[in-house]
Design a protein around this motif. Structure first.
Motif, PDB file in Angstrom:
ATOM      1  N   TYR A   1       0.829  -1.203   0.000  1.00 34.94           N
ATOM      2  CA  TYR A   1       0.000   0.000   0.000  1.00 34.94           C
ATOM      3  C   TYR A   1       0.866   1.256   0.000  1.00 34.94           C
ATOM      4  O   TYR A   1       0.606   2.207  -0.749  1.00 34.94           O
ATOM      5  N   ILE A   2       1.901   1.282   0.831  1.00 39.04           N
ATOM      6  CA  ILE A   2       2.778   2.452   0.907  1.00 39.04           C
ATOM      7  C   ILE A   2       3.495   2.675  -0.424  1.00 39.04           C
ATOM      8  O   ILE A   2       3.616   3.812  -0.886  1.00 39.04           O
ATOM      9  N   VAL A   3       3.952   1.603  -1.058  1.00 42.82           N
ATOM     10  CA  VAL A   3       4.613   1.719  -2.365  1.00 42.82           C
ATOM     11  C   VAL A   3       3.651   2.315  -3.389  1.00 42.82           C
ATOM     12  O   VAL A   3       4.026   3.199  -4.172  1.00 42.82           O
ATOM     13  N   THR A   4       2.396   1.868  -3.377  1.00 42.92           N
ATOM     14  CA  THR A   4       1.391   2.413  -4.297  1.00 42.92           C
ATOM     15  C   THR A   4       1.185   3.907  -4.056  1.00 42.92           C
ATOM     16  O   THR A   4       1.122   4.702  -5.001  1.00 42.92           O
ATOM     17  N   GLN A   5       1.087   4.311  -2.791  1.00 40.27           N
ATOM     18  CA  GLN A   5       0.903   5.720  -2.462  1.00 40.27           C
ATOM     19  C   GLN A   5       2.116   6.558  -2.855  1.00 40.27           C
ATOM     20  O   GLN A   5       1.973   7.679  -3.362  1.00 40.27           O
ATOM     21  N   LEU A   6       3.307   6.010  -2.607  1.00 38.00           N
ATOM     22  CA  LEU A   6       4.528   6.729  -3.009  1.00 38.00           C
ATOM     23  C   LEU A   6       4.596   6.888  -4.523  1.00 38.00           C
ATOM     24  O   LEU A   6       5.006   7.941  -5.020  1.00 38.00           O
ATOM     25  N   ASN A   7       4.211   5.863  -5.262  1.00 40.24           N
ATOM     26  CA  ASN A   7       4.206   5.963  -6.725  1.00 40.24           C
ATOM     27  C   ASN A   7       3.240   7.028  -7.203  1.00 40.24           C
ATOM     28  O   ASN A   7       3.542   7.782  -8.128  1.00 40.24           O
ATOM     29  N   THR A   8       2.081   7.121  -6.561  1.00 40.14           N
ATOM     30  CA  THR A   8       1.107   8.158  -6.913  1.00 40.14           C
ATOM     31  C   THR A   8       1.698   9.542  -6.684  1.00 40.14           C
ATOM     32  O   THR A   8       1.446  10.472  -7.441  1.00 40.14           O
ATOM     33  N   PHE A   9       2.518   9.667  -5.648  1.00 43.43           N
ATOM     34  CA  PHE A   9       3.118  10.950  -5.284  1.00 43.43           C
ATOM     35  C   PHE A   9       4.346  11.285  -6.145  1.00 43.43           C
ATOM     36  O   PHE A   9       4.549  12.440  -6.517  1.00 43.43           O
ATOM     37  N   ILE A  10       5.161  10.277  -6.490  1.00 41.31           N
ATOM     38  CA  ILE A  10       6.455  10.531  -7.143  1.00 41.31           C
ATOM     39  C   ILE A  10       6.446  10.314  -8.648  1.00 41.31           C
ATOM     40  O   ILE A  10       7.053  11.091  -9.386  1.00 41.31           O
ATOM     41  N   THR A  11       5.784   9.282  -9.141  1.00 40.78           N
ATOM     42  CA  THR A  11       5.885   8.914 -10.559  1.00 40.78           C
ATOM     43  C   THR A  11       5.489  10.033 -11.517  1.00 40.78           C
ATOM     44  O   THR A  11       6.162  10.222 -12.522  1.00 40.78           O
ATOM     45  N   PRO A  12       4.430  10.827 -11.247  1.00 41.61           N
ATOM     46  CA  PRO A  12       4.098  11.902 -12.191  1.00 41.61           C
ATOM     47  C   PRO A  12       5.233  12.892 -12.452  1.00 41.61           C
ATOM     48  O   PRO A  12       5.354  13.430 -13.540  1.00 41.61           O
ATOM     49  N   ILE A  13       6.113  13.122 -11.470  1.00 39.86           N
ATOM     50  CA  ILE A  13       7.208  14.064 -11.676  1.00 39.86           C
ATOM     51  C   ILE A  13       8.448  13.392 -12.242  1.00 39.86           C
ATOM     52  O   ILE A  13       9.387  14.053 -12.645  1.00 39.86           O
ATOM     53  N   SER A  14       8.447  12.039 -12.277  1.00 39.83           N
ATOM     54  CA  SER A  14       9.643  11.333 -12.753  1.00 39.83           C
ATOM     55  C   SER A  14       9.728  11.323 -14.272  1.00 39.83           C
ATOM     56  O   SER A  14      10.798  11.110 -14.836  1.00 39.83           O
ATOM     57  N   GLY A  15       8.583  11.516 -14.954  1.00 41.58           N
ATOM     58  CA  GLY A  15       8.599  11.554 -16.411  1.00 41.58           C
ATOM     59  C   GLY A  15       8.666  10.181 -17.053  1.00 41.58           C
ATOM     60  O   GLY A  15       8.889  10.084 -18.259  1.00 41.58           O
ATOM     61  N   THR A  16       8.470   9.101 -16.292  1.00 47.43           N
ATOM     62  CA  THR A  16       8.479   7.756 -16.867  1.00 47.43           C
ATOM     63  C   THR A  16       7.106   7.130 -16.708  1.00 47.43           C
ATOM     64  O   THR A  16       6.338   7.491 -15.823  1.00 47.43           O
ATOM     65  N   ALA A  17       6.807   6.174 -17.572  1.00 45.12           N
ATOM     66  CA  ALA A  17       5.535   5.470 -17.488  1.00 45.12           C
ATOM     67  C   ALA A  17       5.586   4.366 -16.439  1.00 45.12           C
ATOM     68  O   ALA A  17       4.559   3.947 -15.922  1.00 45.12           O
ATOM     69  N   ASP A  18       6.796   3.890 -16.128  1.00 44.02           N
ATOM     70  CA  ASP A  18       6.946   2.816 -15.152  1.00 44.02           C
ATOM     71  C   ASP A  18       6.863   3.362 -13.736  1.00 44.02           C
ATOM     72  O   ASP A  18       7.049   4.555 -13.495  1.00 44.02           O
ATOM     73  N   ASP A  19       6.608   2.451 -12.792  1.00 49.03           N
ATOM     74  CA  ASP A  19       6.620   2.831 -11.390  1.00 49.03           C
ATOM     75  C   ASP A  19       8.027   3.234 -10.977  1.00 49.03           C
ATOM     76  O   ASP A  19       8.999   2.583 -11.317  1.00 49.03           O
ATOM     77  N   THR A  20       8.124   4.316 -10.229  1.00 47.37           N
ATOM     78  CA  THR A  20       9.410   4.786  -9.735  1.00 47.37           C
ATOM     79  C   THR A  20       9.809   4.051  -8.467  1.00 47.37           C
ATOM     80  O   THR A  20      10.977   3.838  -8.205  1.00 47.37           O
ATOM     81  N   VAL A  21       8.815   3.656  -7.664  1.00 44.33           N
ATOM     82  CA  VAL A  21       9.057   2.998  -6.383  1.00 44.33           C
ATOM     83  C   VAL A  21       8.683   1.522  -6.513  1.00 44.33           C
ATOM     84  O   VAL A  21       7.593   1.199  -6.991  1.00 44.33           O
ATOM     85  N   VAL A  22       9.598   0.635  -6.093  1.00 45.23           N
ATOM     86  CA  VAL A  22       9.335  -0.802  -6.145  1.00 45.23           C
ATOM     87  C   VAL A  22       9.702  -1.439  -4.811  1.00 45.23           C
ATOM     88  O   VAL A  22      10.605  -0.984  -4.115  1.00 45.23           O
ATOM     89  N   LEU A  23       8.995  -2.489  -4.483  1.00 47.02           N
ATOM     90  CA  LEU A  23       9.300  -3.288  -3.308  1.00 47.02           C
ATOM     91  C   LEU A  23      10.301  -4.344  -3.740  1.00 47.02           C
ATOM     92  O   LEU A  23      10.043  -5.092  -4.681  1.00 47.02           O
ATOM     93  N   GLY A  24      11.464  -4.356  -3.106  1.00 49.18           N
ATOM     94  CA  GLY A  24      12.498  -5.303  -3.525  1.00 49.18           C
ATOM     95  C   GLY A  24      13.629  -5.376  -2.519  1.00 49.18           C
ATOM     96  O   GLY A  24      13.660  -4.660  -1.529  1.00 49.18           O
ATOM     97  N   ASN A  25      14.548  -6.253  -2.808  1.00 50.67           N
ATOM     98  CA  ASN A  25      15.699  -6.463  -1.935  1.00 50.67           C
ATOM     99  C   ASN A  25      16.840  -5.562  -2.401  1.00 50.67           C
ATOM    100  O   ASN A  25      17.446  -5.809  -3.442  1.00 50.67           O
ATOM    101  N   ILE A  26      17.149  -4.554  -1.627  1.00 48.61           N
ATOM    102  CA  ILE A  26      18.193  -3.598  -1.996  1.00 48.61           C
ATOM    103  C   ILE A  26      19.566  -4.270  -2.078  1.00 48.61           C
ATOM    104  O   ILE A  26      20.440  -3.816  -2.807  1.00 48.61           O
ATOM    105  N   ALA A  27      19.744  -5.381  -1.366  1.00 47.77           N
ATOM    106  CA  ALA A  27      21.025  -6.091  -1.403  1.00 47.77           C
ATOM    107  C   ALA A  27      21.306  -6.658  -2.786  1.00 47.77           C
ATOM    108  O   ALA A  27      22.464  -6.876  -3.144  1.00 47.77           O
ATOM    109  N   LEU A  28      20.270  -6.882  -3.585  1.00 45.20           N
ATOM    110  CA  LEU A  28      20.444  -7.425  -4.930  1.00 45.20           C
ATOM    111  C   LEU A  28      20.479  -6.339  -5.995  1.00 45.20           C
ATOM    112  O   LEU A  28      20.574  -6.638  -7.174  1.00 45.20           O
ATOM    113  N   ALA A  29      20.395  -5.091  -5.571  1.00 45.84           N
ATOM    114  CA  ALA A  29      20.299  -3.982  -6.523  1.00 45.84           C
ATOM    115  C   ALA A  29      21.655  -3.578  -7.069  1.00 45.84           C
ATOM    116  O   ALA A  29      22.637  -3.494  -6.349  1.00 45.84           O
TER     117      ALA A  29
END
Length: 196
Positions: free
Chosen positions: A8-36
């Motif tokens: 839910y938080i990721v969805t809300q963050l995407n609603t807040f951030i993605t419009p200003i990022s200029g991309t069609a994809d989600d800017t915020v993802v749930l994932g393992n940062i150790a594998l990034a």
């Protein structure tokens, strides 16, 4: 409930951030940062050039440990009952928001947007957030400041190089998975039957 809360938080963050990022994809993802790795695109859900949300620690809320084993309620006929049930476990989840971007200026911009999001809104509940799972009573987010030593240990455990990031303590995630054992409530004790 951890997955439901963070999704839910990721969805809300995407609603807040993605419009200003200029991309069609989600800017915020749930994932393992150790594998990034900001330079590697994977065939699965990519964490490259994204804000990666990762759980880095889980602890029990100490103030809510000694809850009662029995709870009062009503049965289908409206009669009082007592349910024997293990009390729920309330958790504090430490969540890392890492700006995994190979453009450092963009990473700092995204990190500032995450902080702005939680500065605007730090409390979430089903009453105010229709999309939040009804099993979640309330979520509270507070910025968790870390010393340089703590940051060093955290990123050492994660096995990666430091990227711009912030840790928030997500409070009061409730886990309740115990079965209920419903029984009748004692309404009165009569001594006249036992007298001579």
């Amino acid at each position: 409930m951890i997955r439901e809360a963070l999704t839910y938080i990721v969805t809300q963050l995407n609603t807040f951030i993605t419009p200003i990022s200029g991309t069609a994809d989600d800017t915020v993802v749930l994932g393992n940062i150790a594998l990034a790795d900001p330079n590697v695109e994977s065939s699965a859900q990519s964490v490259s050039n994204r804000i990666v949300v990762s759980v880095v620690n889980v602890e029990q809320e100490k103030t809510l440990r000694n809850l009662p084993y029995k709870a009062a309620g009503l049965d289908a006929n409206g009669n009082p009952t007592a349910r024997a049930q293990e009390p729920p476990v309330y958790l504090n989840i430490y969540v890392l928001f890492g700006a995994n971007n190979n453009n450092y200026e963009n990473a700092l911009h995204y990190l500032a947007r995450v902080i702005a999001f939680f500065q605007r809104r730090s409390v979430f509940s089903p009453e105010t957030d229709a999309g939040l799972n009804a099993g979640i009573e309330k979520l509270l987010f507070e910025l968790h400041s870390m010393s340089f030593d703590q940051l060093n240990h955290l990123w050492g455990i994660l096995g990666g190089k430091y990227i711009p990031s912030v840790v928030y303590k997500m409070r009061l995630v409730m886990i309740q998975d115990a079965d209920e054992d419903e029984s009748s409530v004692v309404r009165a004790i009569r001594f006249d039957e036992f007298s001579n």
